[in-house]
Design a protein around this motif. Structure first.
Motif, short mmCIF file in Angstrom:
data_model
loop_
_atom_site.label_atom_id
_atom_site.label_comp_id
_atom_site.label_asym_id
_atom_site.label_seq_id
_atom_site.Cartn_x
_atom_site.Cartn_y
_atom_site.Cartn_z
N ILE A 129 0.80 -1.39 -0.22
CA ILE A 129 -0.04 -0.14 -0.08
C ILE A 129 0.95 0.77 -0.02
CG2 ILE A 129 -1.78 1.54 1.69
CD1 ILE A 129 -2.85 -1.38 2.45
N VAL A 130 1.06 2.02 -0.72
CA VAL A 130 1.82 3.75 -1.02
C VAL A 130 0.92 4.78 -0.13
CG1 VAL A 130 2.50 5.00 -2.69
CG2 VAL A 130 2.83 2.73 -3.60
N ASP A 131 1.29 5.12 1.16
CA ASP A 131 0.87 5.95 1.98
C ASP A 131 1.58 7.08 1.12
OD1 ASP A 131 0.44 7.54 3.56
OD2 ASP A 131 0.41 6.53 5.40
N VAL A 132 0.99 9.03 1.11
CA VAL A 132 1.11 9.56 0.44
C VAL A 132 1.39 10.97 1.75
CG1 VAL A 132 0.40 9.06 -2.24
CG2 VAL A 132 -1.01 10.90 -0.51
N SER A 133 1.06 10.66 2.74
CA SER A 133 1.08 11.27 4.18
C SER A 133 1.68 11.98 4.36
CB SER A 133 0.44 10.30 5.50
OG SER A 133 -1.17 10.25 5.28
N HIS A 134 3.09 11.40 3.93
CA HIS A 134 4.37 12.47 4.09
C HIS A 134 5.31 12.81 3.31
CE1 HIS A 134 4.80 11.46 8.73
NE2 HIS A 134 4.59 10.65 7.58
N LEU A 135 4.91 12.08 1.58
CA LEU A 135 4.93 13.31 0.88
C LEU A 135 5.14 14.71 0.35
CD1 LEU A 135 4.02 10.40 -1.52
CD2 LEU A 135 6.35 10.78 -0.75
N SER A 136 5.58 15.12 -0.12
CA SER A 136 5.53 16.76 -0.38
C SER A 136 4.87 16.70 -2.15
CB SER A 136 7.24 17.34 -1.74
OG SER A 136 6.61 16.30 -2.65
N ASP A 137 4.25 18.15 -2.69
CA ASP A 137 2.42 17.49 -3.45
C ASP A 137 3.59 17.26 -4.82
OD1 ASP A 137 1.41 19.02 -2.36
OD2 ASP A 137 1.25 21.09 -2.73
N ARG A 138 4.44 16.90 -5.01
CA ARG A 138 5.19 16.97 -6.42
C ARG A 138 5.51 15.25 -5.88
NH1 ARG A 138 5.19 16.11 -11.20
NH2 ARG A 138 6.94 14.38 -11.80
N GLY A 139 5.74 14.41 -4.94
CA GLY A 139 5.65 13.24 -4.86
C GLY A 139 4.38 12.33 -4.84
N PHE A 140 3.46 13.75 -4.03
CA PHE A 140 2.39 13.09 -4.02
C PHE A 140 1.46 12.69 -6.09
CE2 PHE A 140 -2.44 13.54 -5.33
CZ PHE A 140 -2.73 12.76 -4.31
N TRP A 141 1.97 13.52 -6.58
CA TRP A 141 1.62 13.54 -8.02
C TRP A 141 2.55 12.29 -9.14
CZ3 TRP A 141 -2.10 15.39 -9.32
CH2 TRP A 141 -3.06 15.52 -8.82
N ASP A 142 3.47 12.13 -7.97
CA ASP A 142 4.59 10.67 -8.80
C ASP A 142 4.06 9.59 -8.38
OD1 ASP A 142 6.54 12.65 -9.52
OD2 ASP A 142 8.05 12.00 -8.19
N VAL A 143 3.17 9.38 -7.12
CA VAL A 143 2.53 8.69 -6.46
C VAL A 143 1.16 8.23 -8.10
CG1 VAL A 143 1.47 7.21 -5.43
CG2 VAL A 143 3.33 8.29 -4.09
N TYR A 144 0.74 9.18 -7.54
CA TYR A 144 -0.43 9.18 -8.66
C TYR A 144 -0.40 8.65 -10.74
CZ TYR A 144 -4.59 11.26 -11.81
OH TYR A 144 -5.28 11.24 -12.46
N GLU A 145 1.05 9.54 -11.20
CA GLU A 145 1.61 9.31 -12.32
C GLU A 145 1.64 7.79 -12.70
OE1 GLU A 145 4.04 12.33 -13.62
OE2 GLU A 145 2.89 13.37 -12.93
N HIS A 146 2.31 6.97 -11.18
CA HIS A 146 3.11 5.87 -11.98
C HIS A 146 2.16 4.59 -10.42
CE1 HIS A 146 6.87 7.56 -13.36
NE2 HIS A 146 6.23 8.41 -12.71
#
Length: 144
Positions: free
Chosen positions: A1-18
């Motif tokens: 499970i990928v958790d985005v709570s500690h990511l920057s905005d850019r990290g969030f969008w990287d997760v979303y894209e990949h």
């Protein structure tokens, strides 16, 4: 499970894209309510919601209110914002009970009942609260 709570905005969008599967923000709040960079934008909320992901409310006061002095009602303000965006099937309790400061009136997991009761006092249905406090997370994790 990928958790985005500690990511920057850019990290969030990287997760979303990949990623092809739903992901979670295990303990994140609404940036529209408290402008903290770790909180989610409305667009990010929509992405998580539409993907079948999960958003867990964060109880840490600096994520609830910009002055860092928060109450249960400040936590509920974030829940209300998420609900206004249609996230009733994606919203859960995330907390951050593992060492973070907590809002006034909550001393740990034992204080979760007070949060539930405050929602009830404000007119929220037990059906919706059961989703937020249990069922949404259960459905997400069972579906994996």
């Amino acid at each position: 499970i990928v958790d985005v709570s500690h990511l920057s905005d850019r990290g969030f969008w990287d997760v979303y894209e990949h990623t092809k599967k739903p992901f979670i923000a295990s303990h994140s709040n609404a940036r529209a309510v408290c402008n903290h960079p770790r909180n989610l934008t409305n667009e990010q909320v929509q992405i998580i919601k539409q993907s079948g992901g999960l958003i867990g409310l964060n109880f840490h006061p600096p994520f609830l209110k910009e002055d860092g002095i928060a109450t249960v009602d400040d936590l509920i303000a974030h829940a209300e914002h998420f609900l206004s965006l249609g996230a009733q099937d994606s919203l859960a309790v995330g907390s951050d009970f593992d060492g973070a400061d907590l809002p006034q009136g909550i001393r740990g997991i034992g204080g979760i009942h007070a949060v539930f009761e405050r929602f009830l006092q404000l007119g929220y249905s037990e059906t919706l609260l059961n989703k937020i406090f249990y069922t949404n997370a259960q459905k997400f994790f069972v579906s994996l």
